[in-house]
Design a protein around this motif. Structure first.
Motif, PDB file in Angstrom:
ATOM      1  N   ASP A   1       7.634  -2.448  -9.808  1.00  0.00           N
ATOM      2  CA  ASP A   1       7.516  -2.772  -8.389  1.00  0.00           C
ATOM      3  C   ASP A   1       6.690  -1.712  -7.677  1.00  0.00           C
ATOM      4  O   ASP A   1       6.969  -0.511  -7.786  1.00  0.00           O
ATOM      5  CB  ASP A   1       8.918  -2.863  -7.776  1.00  0.00           C
ATOM      6  CG  ASP A   1       8.902  -3.445  -6.373  1.00  0.00           C
ATOM      7  OD1 ASP A   1       7.937  -4.154  -6.028  1.00  0.00           O
ATOM      8  OD2 ASP A   1       9.867  -3.196  -5.623  1.00  0.00           O
ATOM      9  N   LEU A   2       5.702  -2.184  -6.955  1.00  0.00           N
ATOM     10  CA  LEU A   2       4.757  -1.307  -6.256  1.00  0.00           C
ATOM     11  C   LEU A   2       4.368  -1.989  -4.949  1.00  0.00           C
ATOM     12  O   LEU A   2       4.279  -3.215  -4.901  1.00  0.00           O
ATOM     13  CB  LEU A   2       3.515  -1.107  -7.134  1.00  0.00           C
ATOM     14  CG  LEU A   2       2.481  -0.068  -6.731  1.00  0.00           C
ATOM     15  CD1 LEU A   2       3.029   1.349  -6.925  1.00  0.00           C
ATOM     16  CD2 LEU A   2       1.212  -0.239  -7.583  1.00  0.00           C
ATOM     17  N   PRO A   3       4.132  -1.227  -3.869  1.00  0.00           N
ATOM     18  CA  PRO A   3       3.649  -1.860  -2.642  1.00  0.00           C
ATOM     19  C   PRO A   3       2.422  -2.729  -2.916  1.00  0.00           C
ATOM     20  O   PRO A   3       1.518  -2.325  -3.678  1.00  0.00           O
ATOM     21  CB  PRO A   3       3.317  -0.669  -1.739  1.00  0.00           C
ATOM     22  CG  PRO A   3       4.265   0.403  -2.197  1.00  0.00           C
ATOM     23  CD  PRO A   3       4.358   0.228  -3.684  1.00  0.00           C
ATOM     24  N   ILE A   4       2.392  -3.905  -2.329  1.00  0.00           N
ATOM     25  CA  ILE A   4       1.330  -4.866  -2.621  1.00  0.00           C
ATOM     26  C   ILE A   4      -0.061  -4.289  -2.371  1.00  0.00           C
ATOM     27  O   ILE A   4      -0.973  -4.449  -3.177  1.00  0.00           O
ATOM     28  CB  ILE A   4       1.517  -6.145  -1.778  1.00  0.00           C
ATOM     29  CG1 ILE A   4       2.858  -6.805  -2.095  1.00  0.00           C
ATOM     30  CG2 ILE A   4       0.381  -7.125  -2.043  1.00  0.00           C
ATOM     31  CD1 ILE A   4       3.030  -7.220  -3.525  1.00  0.00           C
ATOM     32  N   ALA A   5      -0.233  -3.594  -1.253  1.00  0.00           N
ATOM     33  CA  ALA A   5      -1.554  -3.044  -0.927  1.00  0.00           C
ATOM     34  C   ALA A   5      -2.024  -2.061  -1.987  1.00  0.00           C
ATOM     35  O   ALA A   5      -3.204  -2.053  -2.370  1.00  0.00           O
ATOM     36  CB  ALA A   5      -1.513  -2.370   0.443  1.00  0.00           C
ATOM     37  N   GLU A   6      -1.111  -1.234  -2.502  1.00  0.00           N
ATOM     38  CA  GLU A   6      -1.484  -0.272  -3.532  1.00  0.00           C
ATOM     39  C   GLU A   6      -1.834  -0.992  -4.834  1.00  0.00           C
ATOM     40  O   GLU A   6      -2.803  -0.630  -5.513  1.00  0.00           O
ATOM     41  CB  GLU A   6      -0.328   0.709  -3.767  1.00  0.00           C
ATOM     42  CG  GLU A   6      -0.520   1.675  -4.937  1.00  0.00           C
ATOM     43  CD  GLU A   6      -1.709   2.599  -4.782  1.00  0.00           C
ATOM     44  OE1 GLU A   6      -2.108   3.220  -5.792  1.00  0.00           O
ATOM     45  OE2 GLU A   6      -2.247   2.713  -3.662  1.00  0.00           O
ATOM     46  N   GLY A   7      -1.069  -2.008  -5.178  1.00  0.00           N
ATOM     47  CA  GLY A   7      -1.373  -2.763  -6.386  1.00  0.00           C
ATOM     48  C   GLY A   7      -2.725  -3.444  -6.312  1.00  0.00           C
ATOM     49  O   GLY A   7      -3.496  -3.440  -7.272  1.00  0.00           O
TER      50      GLY A   7
END
Length: 219
Positions: free
Chosen positions: A151-157
């Protein structure tokens, strides 16, 4: 290193396991799987590394179609192609490996279908979710023993995924699509917390891999 890694897994844990990795784009699944496989190699544990869509020759042909940005198909067609690929993948790769007592390390499985097609495409439409549930019940005879949801913040992914070059058919979707996909993974985790382990995918690749190994060793 081999001895240390082997000691962290019991004799029972060293038997065949079905391990899947899930997450939105750019969360670091490939690197995490690389590092896990290196640890399994060091421990002398036999495994098959595979992926979805794909994994078998026929399923890889469907993967090419599904990921091609020029492919223009309906959502139902996409869903059925994914399950056609999965059926062959299970029959040709996953089930035989598990029968041999080997580990199966799979990049994506059923949770991605629930998240991407059920939430990303269908906005959690209960009719579509029911279709997916029925297809799983009919055509998926084996489930992962443990699933690691990175799980990672969408913007960072999306920022990380953008560095990989030309975007495939799914990677071209907008932020709101992947926000819904993450909602899908949240729902999957809530429905099966005994199987799905959320892994914080922030930080270094080594830190993420250590989190995964710690969870796997205690499973």
């Amino acid at each position: 290193m081999t001895a240390a890694v082997t000691q962290s897994l019991s004799t029972d844990q060293q038997q065949g396991r079905f391990v899947s990795f899930e997450g939105t784009e750019g969360v670091g699944k490939t690197t995490a799987i690389n590092n896990l496989c290196a640890r399994l190699d060091a421990a002398g544990i036999r495994y098959v590394r595979t992926r979805e869509p794909g994994g078998s020759p026929f399923a890889e042909t469907l993967r090419t179609l599904l990921l091609d940005p020029k492919t223009d198909i309906t959502d139902d067609t996409e869903l059925l192609l994914l399950f056609a690929a999965r059926c062959d993948h299970i029959a040709q790769v996953i089930a035989p490996a598990l029968a041999r007592g080997e580990w199966v390390i799979c990049d994506r499985f059923i949770d991605s279908t629930i998240a991407y097609q059920g939430y990303g495409r269908a906005h959690n439409d209960p009719v579509v979710q029911d279709k997916i549930a029925q297809l799983i019940a009919q055509f998926v005879p084996c489930q992962p023993d443990i699933t690691f949801w990175l799980d990672l913040p969408i913007a960072e992914g999306m920022r990380r995924a953008g560095k990989r070059g030309a975007a495939d058919r799914f990677e071209q979707e907008a932020m709101d699509f992947f926000t819904r996909v993450r909602d899908g993974f949240v729902a999957c985790h809530a429905a099966a917390p005994e199987r799905i382990t959320r892994i914080d995918a922030t930080g270094s690749a080594e830190a993420v891999s250590d989190r995964i190994w710690q969870q796997l060793s205690s499973y």
